[in-house]
Design a protein around this motif. Structure first.
Motif, mmCIF file in Angstrom:
data_model
loop_
_atom_site.group_PDB
_atom_site.id
_atom_site.type_symbol
_atom_site.label_atom_id
_atom_site.label_comp_id
_atom_site.label_asym_id
_atom_site.label_seq_id
_atom_site.Cartn_x
_atom_site.Cartn_y
_atom_site.Cartn_z
ATOM 1 N N SER A 428 0.377 -3.065 4.872
ATOM 2 C CA SER A 428 0.915 -3.100 3.509
ATOM 3 C C SER A 428 0.204 -4.199 2.727
ATOM 4 O O SER A 428 -0.419 -5.084 3.320
ATOM 5 C CB SER A 428 2.419 -3.386 3.559
ATOM 6 N N PRO A 429 0.264 -4.178 1.398
ATOM 7 C CA PRO A 429 -0.425 -5.205 0.604
ATOM 8 C C PRO A 429 -0.056 -6.633 0.999
ATOM 9 O O PRO A 429 -0.925 -7.509 1.077
ATOM 10 C CB PRO A 429 -0.004 -4.877 -0.832
ATOM 11 N N GLU A 470 -8.512 1.197 0.236
ATOM 12 C CA GLU A 470 -7.054 1.178 0.317
ATOM 13 C C GLU A 470 -6.466 -0.176 -0.061
ATOM 14 O O GLU A 470 -5.252 -0.365 -0.015
ATOM 15 C CB GLU A 470 -6.608 1.532 1.748
ATOM 16 N N SER A 472 -4.966 -3.076 -2.228
ATOM 17 C CA SER A 472 -4.181 -3.091 -3.465
ATOM 18 C C SER A 472 -4.873 -3.929 -4.538
ATOM 19 O O SER A 472 -5.679 -4.814 -4.222
ATOM 20 C CB SER A 472 -2.790 -3.667 -3.188
ATOM 21 N N LYS A 519 -8.228 2.804 -10.068
ATOM 22 C CA LYS A 519 -7.620 2.446 -8.785
ATOM 23 C C LYS A 519 -8.410 1.381 -8.027
ATOM 24 O O LYS A 519 -7.937 0.860 -7.020
ATOM 25 C CB LYS A 519 -7.491 3.696 -7.894
#
Length: 674
Positions: A428-429, A470, A472, A519
């Motif tokens: 996760s970030p 991927e 963040s 993104k």
């Protein structure tokens, strides 16, 4: 009273009890001691007069101060009307008093211990003087006849007190001894084996000391456990026909203790505590030296034993000095040899481990293939590796992007430093930021201690970041600052940290499209896109597929102890026709399964667990008969294809599919229930 005086004639020989041997142990300033052997009824007179057996050179002592003698059935002591008196265990000797083992006698401020056995007394500490003026080395000497005495040394004057040694030896003798010891030190420094060192020491002793026999004992380890049987004989010398004999165990034990010192014993003929019998049952040794060989850490490394017999000059105090000096050099040599052996063993072990790691690493960084595209990649790696440029490696999942990163690292000047790899899509970030930059204790729930990040761990080396697309936006911003050379802080910390790290980024995403979609940061893309290496999928590499299959087969044959010779022609054809959606990773897994489950000497088509052709199409291209499928079946095929593409990473798969992770889990459970 005076023993053996006219008023008190000695007892007749038939009534006279047998004299039991004993020793007077003298210690001076805790540095070295003498041991007087009491072997006749007359014993020893202590005092200032030079005619005494033990001469005490101090004005506090009377000419004839005290006497130790044998009377009736025991050793006794009497004060000879001295000015300052004699103390026994701290009490004045007013009359003749019997002596017990370990009694302490004090004469003119000097302590002497009475001992029944030499092995019990010579290793023990003697109580220091409590008198007003303690005796010194110059004030206390031992003048002996040939019945003599035992000297003891902790260190040799050659090495620790050259001026003191000069008092007891002429300049010529001192110079000759020094030359012998210097030559010994150089010779021992050059030898590589313990046996060679023992021979050198024995040769040196035989050349300098008039000995009859000599033996050298060497400990198996650097420590003695106080057991003589633990110290084996390593070598001997003899100058005559008399063969070497091991010393009494009690003497060897006393010298081999932690506090044991070198011992010189003269007139020892007949003393079973200081010599051993020959083959005829005779105690023919006249003088003996036992000296421990210790290193500077006071660990016992060995023992030297030298003897002479009747008819040859007894060993002297100067001989003792030389032997002790020899032992000190010998002890350091044995320590160095032991350390060298230990280091050589450690070096060989390390070299073996390095070779094993290199072999394993060699497998990981070997780029197999002869296609033009692989040749171009190898050429790009060769040009980019010597630089510190950031490299972006692009390609489908399973094509070997991490292998390219490893090749870049090991071909660079950073090859001796760490290569750290991190998959950005697996975290996760918040966790990714912690993994990259580290965190302080208490920075967030579960941060129970300080943790170094991957950037710190890779300092001086290479950091390979897989699936960089991927990352963040928040982590991208902090990551960009580090790439631009700025310091960073751990999560929850305030201390700036600056590192020297080369970054190799890898992705299977189209970063340019992600930049256009907002993104991925454009400035980070430009910073990463300094050198780009595009790794082609396996289906575009032609016969590289067969070469890779043979490579994996040899690898698994070695790991599993198999002897599979190769692939059948039909198997090779099938391998070439298959589209390999999982690329090299899938090929490796297929070969591994074939080796594990194969009982033949070759791999056939039936041994290859390949995905059916209808599911083996390139991602994004439906099969020929897809129109015959239901929508649910097509959905299942697509989801399974995406999961293969992401190596089973459900978070990435759900992001690609545009659904929640929980939705993906429900669909997978439904597929499994069918």
């Amino acid at each position: 009273m005076e023993p053996n005086s006219p008023e008190n004639p000695p007892p007749s020989s038939q009534d006279k009890p047998e004299v039991q041997g004993a020793y007077l142990i003298l210690r001076s300033a805790g540095r070295w001691s003498d041991v007087f052997r009491l072997s006749s009824p007359q014993g020893a007179v202590l005092g200032r007069a030079s005619s005494n057996e033990i001469v005490i050179r101090t004005e506090q002592a009377s000419r004839q101060h005290a006497r130790v003698f044998w009377s009736e059935d025991s050793w006794k002591i009497e004060d000879l009307s001295s000015r300052n008196g004699t103390l026994l265990n701290g009490k004045p000797v007013a009359s003749t008093m019997p002596l017990q083992d370990a009694d302490s006698i004090e004469v003119a401020g000097f302590a002497i211990t009475f001992a029944r056995r030499i092995d019990g007394g010579i290793g023990e500490s003697v109580r220091s003087s409590t008198g007003p003026s303690a005796a010194t080395d110059d004030q206390i000497t031992l003048e002996m006849d040939d019945r003599s005495i035992t000297d003891r040394r902790r260190h040799s004057s050659f090495l620790f007190d050259p001026a003191g040694f000069a008092k007891s030896a002429s300049d010529a003798e001192n110079g000759q001894s020094t030359r012998h010891l210097l030559q010994l030190a150089f010779s021992l420094a050059r030898c590589e084996q313990t046996e060679q060192a023992v021979d050198i020491v024995l040769d040196c002793l035989a050349a300098h000391v008039q000995l009859d026999t000599a033996g050298v004992y060497v400990c198996h380890s650097g420590k003695s456990r106080g057991k003589p049987q633990d110290i084996p004989l390593a070598g001997t010398r003899q100058s005559g026909s008399r063969s070497y004999r091991r010393p009494p165990e009690s003497l060897l034990t006393a010298v081999a203790t932690d506090q044991g010192e070198a011992v010189l014993a003269r007139n020892v003929m007949g003393d079973e505590q200081l010599a051993t019998e020959n083959s005829r049952g005779e105690l023919d040794a006249e003088s003996v030296v036992m000296a421990p060989a210790r290193d500077q850490r006071n660990q016992l490394r060995g023992v030297v034993h030298v003897t002479t017999t009747a008819g040859t000059p007894p060993l002297s105090a100067d001989d003792l000095e030389f032997i002790v000096a020899t032992c000190e050099i010998f002890g350091e040599s044995l320590c160095n040899l032991s350390d060298r052996k230990r280091l050589n063993r450690s070096l060989r072990k390390s070299q073996k481990q390095i070779k094993e790691l290199q072999d394993r690493l060699g497998d990981k960084v070997t780029i197999v293939g002869k296609s033009n595209s692989i040749g171009e990649i190898v050429e790009q790696i060769g040009m980019a590796a010597p630089t510190n440029a950031t490299v972006l490696v692009r390609g489908e999942s399973g094509v070997g992007k991490e292998l390219v990163a490893a090749a870049l690292h090991h071909a660079s000047e950073r090859s001796d430093e760490p290569l750290i790899c991190l998959n950005c899509a697996a975290l996760s970030p918040t966790l990714l930021e912690s993994e990259l930059f580290g965190h302080e204790k208490g920075a967030f729930t579960g941060a129970t201690e300080r943790k170094r990040g991957k950037f710190e761990a890779a300092n001086g080396g290479t950091l390979m970041l897989d699936e960089i697309g991927e990352m963040s936006p928040e982590v991208q911003a902090k990551f960009l600052r580090v790439l631009e050379g700025h310091a960073f802080e751990r999560v929850g910390g305030h201390e700036p940290i600056k590192v020297d790290v080369r970054v190799v980024a890898a992705t299977n995403r189209d970063l340019q499209s992600m930049v256009r979609e907002g993104k991925f940061r454009q400035d980070l893309y430009y910073r990463l896109h300094v050198v780009e290496i595009l790794v082609p999928p396996l289906r575009e590499r032609g016969k590289d597929c067969l070469q890779l299959a043979e490579y994996f087969l040899a690898q698994f044959n070695q790991e599993m102890g198999r002897r599979i010779e190769g692939f059948s022609d039909d198997a090779k054809k099938t391998l070439l026709e298959y589209s390999w959606p999982g690329n090299i990773r899938e090929l490796k897994n297929v070969v591994e399964r074939a080796v594990v489950l194969n009982t033949k000497n070759h791999i056939d088509v039936s041994d290859l667990a390949l995905t059916p052709a209808s599911e083996a199409q390139t991602p994004g291209s439906p099969s020929a008969d897809a129109v015959e499928m239901t929508l649910a079946a097509l959905e299942q095929i697509h989801i399974e294809r995406v999961l293969r593409h992401t190596d089973g990473n459900k978070s990435r798969a759900s992001a690609i599919l545009g659904i929640e992770r929980s939705t993906l889990d429900r669909k997978l459970k439904r597929f499994a229930a069918k």
